[in-house]
Motif scaffolding. Structure first.
Motif, PDB file in Angstrom:
ATOM      1  N   PRO A   9     -12.303   7.978  20.264  1.00 50.53           N
ATOM      2  CA  PRO A   9     -12.426   7.390  21.398  1.00 50.53           C
ATOM      3  C   PRO A   9     -11.420   6.409  21.530  1.00 50.53           C
ATOM      4  O   PRO A   9     -10.646   5.769  20.439  1.00 50.53           O
ATOM      5  N   PHE A  10     -10.803   6.307  22.866  1.00 50.40           N
ATOM      6  CA  PHE A  10     -10.008   4.983  23.093  1.00 50.40           C
ATOM      7  C   PHE A  10     -10.396   4.368  24.175  1.00 50.40           C
ATOM      8  O   PHE A  10     -10.870   3.103  24.284  1.00 50.40           O
ATOM      9  N   TYR A  11     -10.613   4.882  25.677  1.00 50.86           N
ATOM     10  CA  TYR A  11     -11.172   4.070  26.917  1.00 50.86           C
ATOM     11  C   TYR A  11     -12.809   3.655  26.303  1.00 50.86           C
ATOM     12  O   TYR A  11     -12.957   2.513  27.058  1.00 50.86           O
ATOM     13  N   SER A  12     -13.271   4.344  25.739  1.00 45.02           N
ATOM     14  CA  SER A  12     -14.682   4.085  25.639  1.00 45.02           C
ATOM     15  C   SER A  12     -14.803   2.788  24.709  1.00 45.02           C
ATOM     16  O   SER A  12     -15.701   2.066  24.903  1.00 45.02           O
ATOM     17  N   LEU A  13     -13.920   2.396  23.989  1.00 41.73           N
ATOM     18  CA  LEU A  13     -13.938   1.355  22.996  1.00 41.73           C
ATOM     19  C   LEU A  13     -13.674   0.097  23.805  1.00 41.73           C
ATOM     20  O   LEU A  13     -14.009  -1.170  23.410  1.00 41.73           O
ATOM     21  N   PHE A  14     -13.205   0.243  25.135  1.00 43.36           N
ATOM     22  CA  PHE A  14     -13.077  -0.967  25.988  1.00 43.36           C
ATOM     23  C   PHE A  14     -14.188  -1.060  27.026  1.00 43.36           C
ATOM     24  O   PHE A  14     -14.507  -1.982  27.890  1.00 43.36           O
ATOM     25  N   PRO A  66     -10.854  -0.350  36.322  1.00 49.60           N
ATOM     26  CA  PRO A  66     -10.868  -0.336  34.909  1.00 49.60           C
ATOM     27  C   PRO A  66      -9.828  -1.169  34.065  1.00 49.60           C
ATOM     28  O   PRO A  66     -10.207  -1.195  33.042  1.00 49.60           O
ATOM     29  N   GLU A  67      -8.494  -1.230  34.709  1.00 52.25           N
ATOM     30  CA  GLU A  67      -7.510  -2.070  34.283  1.00 52.25           C
ATOM     31  C   GLU A  67      -8.060  -3.370  33.686  1.00 52.25           C
ATOM     32  O   GLU A  67      -7.470  -3.853  32.670  1.00 52.25           O
ATOM     33  N   ILE A  68      -8.725  -4.012  34.672  1.00 55.67           N
ATOM     34  CA  ILE A  68      -9.152  -5.076  34.279  1.00 55.67           C
ATOM     35  C   ILE A  68     -10.244  -5.259  33.227  1.00 55.67           C
ATOM     36  O   ILE A  68     -10.040  -6.193  32.360  1.00 55.67           O
ATOM     37  N   ARG A  72      -9.889  -7.321  29.519  1.00 57.50           N
ATOM     38  CA  ARG A  72     -10.755  -8.216  29.290  1.00 57.50           C
ATOM     39  C   ARG A  72     -11.522  -8.018  27.857  1.00 57.50           C
ATOM     40  O   ARG A  72     -11.911  -8.943  27.096  1.00 57.50           O
ATOM     41  N   SER A  73     -11.521  -6.718  27.522  1.00 59.83           N
ATOM     42  CA  SER A  73     -12.305  -6.079  26.509  1.00 59.83           C
ATOM     43  C   SER A  73     -11.360  -5.851  25.313  1.00 59.83           C
ATOM     44  O   SER A  73     -11.737  -5.373  24.291  1.00 59.83           O
ATOM     45  N   ILE A  74     -10.104  -6.072  25.306  1.00 59.38           N
ATOM     46  CA  ILE A  74      -9.219  -6.025  24.227  1.00 59.38           C
ATOM     47  C   ILE A  74      -9.880  -6.712  23.157  1.00 59.38           C
ATOM     48  O   ILE A  74      -9.816  -6.255  21.661  1.00 59.38           O
ATOM     49  N   PRO A  75     -10.113  -7.960  22.975  1.00 53.70           N
ATOM     50  CA  PRO A  75     -10.807  -8.440  21.755  1.00 53.70           C
ATOM     51  C   PRO A  75     -11.881  -7.749  21.086  1.00 53.70           C
ATOM     52  O   PRO A  75     -12.165  -7.571  19.796  1.00 53.70           O
TER      53      PRO A  75
END
Length: 405
Positions: A9-14, A66-68, A72-75
């Motif tokens: 997973p990559f995008y789903s983690l965000f 999705p970029e925003i 926002r979801s990096i932490p």
């Protein structure tokens, strides 16, 4: 042997989990189909991008850029990577183990290596050998094995090496004879075998068996018409995986695959096998994303393919793909429009002539302006990729990129 191939997973983690943001892992389908067709191994695919747990689902994600959302979801993503016991990792492991694999292969790009390390650690605790493949292990196989703790890494084109590895493991043969393989010996030493030759004729690769996945979880179809790129851009890893030239499929083989996709889109019975899902369950089923490095790399072949798409009524599909600015001319662009190319992407990278020369792009700002003018005239939407922060890039060069944009 039973092989399970995994996209971490990559995008789903965000929290980006909607089908419209996902394309299915064509690379894993090629590997799985080739292994199955060898007649000696069975395969399954687990896509981490399709694994969701309640705490990762963002109810408003479908209406947000999705970029925003990702920014926002990096932490939250960092927390997940610091917590190997999180339910997302438990769920992915459960799905892998449900197939009772003898060996697990994980596809790796550089941005997912921490995830790969985490998953590998969990699988090794279950006694499962792990193979790495993809762009990062192709460039840095020894580093990839040391960092993740995996047992094997395949560099470059993977189909032949993967099957030879499994054949050798099943027969107890010497692994030093498997080309393109990096591996741990019994005493923990890492050995890197020589690269094997690339497949001279990629028409010999089977059409991917799309019944191995549930396409209703993705948007559109994915198509590969060629592997590799003859250009020499300094920032690109393509030549480390596919070599320094483009190997192109025959037009007839591409038309055959598109015809199967058309039958499936209209009828839901493409001959790809059971479980493809009824047409109405598959979002974007008339969208085809061409994932070649450069779709227009050989003009004559591109024109022939476009003409056959039109002649066979396959312009019922809406196509998108990547092109180079200096490969386009008016006749080619108009033929792309007739074949129903609605969107294309171009790697522009910089508006600075100095930077373009440094990265060996081989294009000029005038090439870019001319190409975007042709695409705009034809009514094809164009998307440009730029890179900011290249080595020794001063603010003035960045301003030149902004001016070109």
């Amino acid at each position: 042997m039973k092989l399970v191939l995994v996209r971490p997973p990559f995008y789903s983690l965000f929290g980006v989990t909607t089908p419209k943001m996902k394309t299915y892992p064509l690379n894993l389908l090629y590997l799985a189909t080739y292994a199955q067709n060898s007649g000696k191994h069975s395969t399954a695919i687990v896509d981490g991008e399709c694994v969701t747990v309640p705490e990762l689902v963002c109810p408003d994600a479908t209406n947000e850029d999705p970029e925003i959302l990702m920014n926002r979801s990096i932490p939250k993503m960092i927390e997940l990577l610091d917590n190997p016991g999180h339910s997302i990792w438990v769920e992915i492991e459960k799905l892998i183990l449900a197939h009772q694999p003898d060996i697990v292969g994980i596809s790796c790009f550089s941005g997912a290596m921490d995830t790969v390390k985490l998953l590998t650690g969990r699988l090794k605790l279950k006694g499962l050998p792990v193979i790495l493949g993809g762009s990062h292990p192709s460039v840095l196989p020894e580093q990839s094995l040391k960092y993740t703790g995996a047992d094997f890494a395949v560099s470059g084109e993977g189909e032949v090496a993967l099957v030879e590895l499994m054949d050798s493991l099943a027969a107890g043969r010497d692994l030093s004879m498997v080309n393109s393989l990096s591996w741990r010996t019994g005493n923990g030493e890492i050995r890197v075998n020589p690269r094997g030759a690339l497949a001279p004729d990629i028409d010999l690769l089977p059409i991917p068996d799309r019944s191995l996945i549930d396409r209703s979880q993705y948007f559109g179809e994915v198509l590969m018409t060629g592997r590799g790129c003859p250009f020499n851009c300094a920032y690109c890893a393509s030549r480390n995986i596919w070599g320094k030239k483009a190997r192109l499929r025959s037009v007839s083989s591409i038309i055959e695959e598109l015809d199967l996709l058309r039958k499936d889109a209209f009828e839901g019975t493409s001959g790809f096998g059971e479980g493809t899902g009824a047409p109405e369950e598959r979002p974007g089923r008339f969208v085809v994303k061409v994932v070649d490095d450069t779709f227009t790399v050989v003009r004559k072949r591109t024109m022939e393919l476009l003409e056959q798409i039109i002649k066979n009524g396959l312009n019922c599909f809406e196509f998108t793909g990547g092109v180079r600015a200096d490969t386009l001319d008016e006749a080619l662009v108009m033929k792309m429009k007739e074949a129903n190319f609605q969107r294309v992407t171009l790697g522009v990278e910089s508006g600075s002539p100095r930077i373009l020369e440094m990265i060996r792009k081989g294009e000029t700002n005038e090439d870019v302006k001319r190409a975007f003018g042709l695409l705009k005239k034809a009514g094809i939407r164009a998307h440009a990729f730029f890179m900011i922060g290249l080595p020794d890039e001063p603010p003035g060069d960045i301003e030149l990129s902004k001016r070109l944009i």
